[in-house]
Design a protein around this motif. Structure first.
Motif, PDB file in Angstrom:
ATOM      1  N   LYS A 206     -57.438  59.227 -31.050  1.00 29.42           N
ATOM      2  CA  LYS A 206     -55.895  58.000 -30.361  1.00 29.42           C
ATOM      3  C   LYS A 206     -56.088  58.149 -28.909  1.00 29.42           C
ATOM      4  O   LYS A 206     -56.244  59.514 -29.077  1.00 29.42           O
ATOM      5  CB  LYS A 206     -54.670  58.125 -30.648  1.00 29.42           C
ATOM      6  CG  LYS A 206     -54.323  57.451 -30.230  1.00 29.42           C
ATOM      7  CD  LYS A 206     -52.805  57.544 -31.027  1.00 29.42           C
ATOM      8  CE  LYS A 206     -51.444  56.280 -29.950  1.00 29.42           C
ATOM      9  NZ  LYS A 206     -50.263  56.566 -31.397  1.00 29.42           N
ATOM     10  N   ARG A 208     -55.102  57.313 -25.174  1.00 29.75           N
ATOM     11  CA  ARG A 208     -54.082  56.836 -24.800  1.00 29.75           C
ATOM     12  C   ARG A 208     -54.270  57.244 -22.635  1.00 29.75           C
ATOM     13  O   ARG A 208     -55.103  57.973 -21.916  1.00 29.75           O
ATOM     14  CB  ARG A 208     -52.579  58.005 -24.967  1.00 29.75           C
ATOM     15  CG  ARG A 208     -51.567  57.524 -23.729  1.00 29.75           C
ATOM     16  CD  ARG A 208     -50.250  58.443 -24.637  1.00 29.75           C
ATOM     17  NE  ARG A 208     -49.642  58.398 -23.464  1.00 29.75           N
ATOM     18  CZ  ARG A 208     -47.967  58.933 -23.797  1.00 29.75           C
ATOM     19  NH1 ARG A 208     -47.833  58.466 -25.505  1.00 29.75           N
ATOM     20  NH2 ARG A 208     -47.107  58.728 -23.534  1.00 29.75           N
ATOM     21  N   ASP A 210     -50.986  56.158 -19.499  1.00 27.81           N
ATOM     22  CA  ASP A 210     -49.156  55.713 -18.832  1.00 27.81           C
ATOM     23  C   ASP A 210     -49.513  55.179 -17.457  1.00 27.81           C
ATOM     24  O   ASP A 210     -50.356  55.706 -16.582  1.00 27.81           O
ATOM     25  CB  ASP A 210     -48.754  57.624 -18.673  1.00 27.81           C
ATOM     26  CG  ASP A 210     -48.936  58.023 -20.510  1.00 27.81           C
ATOM     27  OD1 ASP A 210     -48.997  57.348 -20.518  1.00 27.81           O
ATOM     28  OD2 ASP A 210     -48.870  59.480 -20.132  1.00 27.81           O
ATOM     29  N   VAL A 252     -47.386  52.021 -21.607  1.00 32.64           N
ATOM     30  CA  VAL A 252     -48.092  53.189 -22.509  1.00 32.64           C
ATOM     31  C   VAL A 252     -49.701  52.202 -22.553  1.00 32.64           C
ATOM     32  O   VAL A 252     -49.192  51.278 -24.009  1.00 32.64           O
ATOM     33  CB  VAL A 252     -48.363  54.381 -23.581  1.00 32.64           C
ATOM     34  CG1 VAL A 252     -48.982  54.745 -24.509  1.00 32.64           C
ATOM     35  CG2 VAL A 252     -46.941  55.363 -23.121  1.00 32.64           C
ATOM     36  N   THR A 254     -53.062  51.846 -25.327  1.00 33.33           N
ATOM     37  CA  THR A 254     -53.745  53.108 -26.639  1.00 33.33           C
ATOM     38  C   THR A 254     -54.180  51.973 -27.118  1.00 33.33           C
ATOM     39  O   THR A 254     -54.816  51.397 -27.180  1.00 33.33           O
ATOM     40  CB  THR A 254     -52.831  53.917 -27.524  1.00 33.33           C
ATOM     41  OG1 THR A 254     -51.664  52.545 -28.230  1.00 33.33           O
ATOM     42  CG2 THR A 254     -51.731  54.819 -26.826  1.00 33.33           C
ATOM     43  N   GLN A 256     -57.430  53.490 -30.735  1.00 30.72           N
ATOM     44  CA  GLN A 256     -57.928  53.998 -31.461  1.00 30.72           C
ATOM     45  C   GLN A 256     -59.843  53.483 -32.167  1.00 30.72           C
ATOM     46  O   GLN A 256     -60.068  52.821 -32.211  1.00 30.72           O
ATOM     47  CB  GLN A 256     -57.725  53.778 -32.749  1.00 30.72           C
ATOM     48  CG  GLN A 256     -56.379  54.849 -33.589  1.00 30.72           C
ATOM     49  CD  GLN A 256     -55.123  55.267 -34.350  1.00 30.72           C
ATOM     50  OE1 GLN A 256     -55.331  54.550 -35.266  1.00 30.72           O
ATOM     51  NE2 GLN A 256     -54.538  56.448 -34.532  1.00 30.72           N
ATOM     52  N   PRO A 291     -56.042  57.784 -18.683  1.00 40.44           N
ATOM     53  CA  PRO A 291     -57.089  57.481 -20.011  1.00 40.44           C
ATOM     54  C   PRO A 291     -58.004  58.575 -20.666  1.00 40.44           C
ATOM     55  O   PRO A 291     -58.722  59.561 -19.767  1.00 40.44           O
ATOM     56  CB  PRO A 291     -58.123  56.054 -20.288  1.00 40.44           C
ATOM     57  CG  PRO A 291     -57.746  55.186 -19.389  1.00 40.44           C
ATOM     58  CD  PRO A 291     -57.338  56.018 -18.008  1.00 40.44           C
ATOM     59  N   ASP A 299     -49.250  63.041 -28.747  1.00 41.40           N
ATOM     60  CA  ASP A 299     -48.855  61.060 -28.282  1.00 41.40           C
ATOM     61  C   ASP A 299     -47.186  61.399 -28.269  1.00 41.40           C
ATOM     62  O   ASP A 299     -46.538  60.681 -28.438  1.00 41.40           O
ATOM     63  CB  ASP A 299     -49.326  61.136 -29.370  1.00 41.40           C
ATOM     64  CG  ASP A 299     -48.895  59.009 -28.812  1.00 41.40           C
ATOM     65  OD1 ASP A 299     -48.511  58.959 -27.753  1.00 41.40           O
ATOM     66  OD2 ASP A 299     -48.816  58.422 -29.498  1.00 41.40           O
TER      67      ASP A 299
END
Length: 341
Positions: A206, A208, A210, A252, A254, A256, A291, A299
């Motif tokens: 994952k 992520r 912000d 956020v 995200t 995968q 990232p 998370d």
């Protein structure tokens, strides 16, 4: 007639004791007058000792700041008395490179051991016997059984079919003969392959990021929503991008993926597309966290620690009830008095 219960406890490696000047992983069990008693985790938790003089190169002011009961860490082997079972260890003599090497080896060995033990428990086998005929031969041939397990995921027969064991049988003439058979039965082999594939098949990472996003223009919420859509369009089938509102003006992004570098690259492109879209409407986007790869637990903790968290909302679920919050820092002096248009 009582049946013998299989032994599920065993060291990870063929050698019963570690070599001198080798870094090993230990867990602190007890702190005594002269030092700390520890368990060597890779060697079936046999006992070792770290004298207080081997804790640090500097003057010790507080033992509790250097070593604590329950802590797991690498240390250096100083002496091994195999006859008496004494193992002297040092925390101060292990280097950073040796620590990294030990941690990497231990993490691999721990996974191998977990798989081996689960197979032994499931099939009611003696764990050491499984190591003798399968595990340790893999260590000898591949350097580490972990490397062999990676090959077994895709081509088990090429790895496992070469291992055999000898058994004694009584022939037709009453004489004992030696017979060579596969190292494990078909059932044990299938169980081992199944567990290796389950535990070692690559899991999606994952990724992520912000951000803060604000737009004070008329219909600012619609501009933010459009920027969110631009971010999601920047994704692809291998790395689909999602952007969600956490708490205004925090969002956020995200994705995968099995490829960490690709995931980071795609999220950076998504942030770029989102920035261009919102800035074209005189809005502003600030990257709060670039990232990076996060676990599900990390998370979840990040979301819990966000200020005033609200239910996550993505670009396609933006309702009219959230429109005011999506505008960012708006002067609410008039609305606070109950004045409305």
């Amino acid at each position: 007639m009582a049946m013998n219960t299989p032994n599920f406890e065993c060291r990870m490696y063929e050698a019963k004791y570690p070599e001198v000047d080798m870094a090993v992983m230990i867990q602190v069990k007890n702190i005594a007058d002269m030092g700390a008693y520890v368990s060597l985790l890779e060697y079936n938790s046999i006992e070792g000792m770290i004298l207080f003089s081997e804790l640090s190169r500097r003057r010790i002011r507080s033992v509790s700041s250097l070593i604590k009961v329950g802590r797991i860490e690498p240390v250096m082997v100083l002496r091994v008395d195999k006859e008496k079972g004494y193992i002297d260890l040092s925390k101060r003599r292990v280097s950073d490179d040796e620590i990294n090497t030990c941690e990497e080896r231990y993490n691999k060995s721990k996974l191998v051991h977990s798989i081996m033990r689960h197979v032994a428990e499931t099939m009611q086998l003696d764990l050491e016997d499984l190591y003798i005929h399968v595990g340790w031969p893999l260590y000898r041939k591949y350097g580490h059984a972990f490397e062999a397990f990676k090959l077994i995921v895709t081509d088990p027969d090429s790895v496992l079919n070469s291992f055999t064991r000898e058994i004694k049988e009584v022939g037709p003439d009453g004489q004992e003969v030696t017979k060579v058979v596969p190292a494990m039965s078909k059932e044990v082999k299938e169980s081992l392959i199944k567990n290796i594939r389950r535990r070692m098949t690559a899991q999606p990472l994952k990724i992520r990021a912000d951000i803060e996003m604000k737009c004070f223009q008329f219909d600012g919420v619609l501009h933010i929503k459009e920027a969110m859509r631009k971010a999601e369009v920047a994704g692809n089938n291998d790395c689909p991008v999602k952007i969600k509102l956490v708490a205004p003006p925090l969002y956020v992004l995200t994705t995968q993926t099995l490829d960490k570098e690709q995931g980071i690259y795609v999220l950076n492109n998504a942030i770029k597309a989102c920035t261009e879209s919102i800035e074209s409407q005189k809005g502003k986007l600030t990257v709060k966290e670039a990232p990076r790869s996060v676990s599900e637990r990390e998370d979840k903790l990040l979301l819990e620690n966000m200020p005033n968290p609200i239910d996550e909302v993505n670009g396609d679920e933006y309702s009219e009830e959230e429109e005011d919050t999506g505008m960012g820092e708006i002067d609410l002096e008039n609305t606070a008095t109950g004045i409305t248009d």
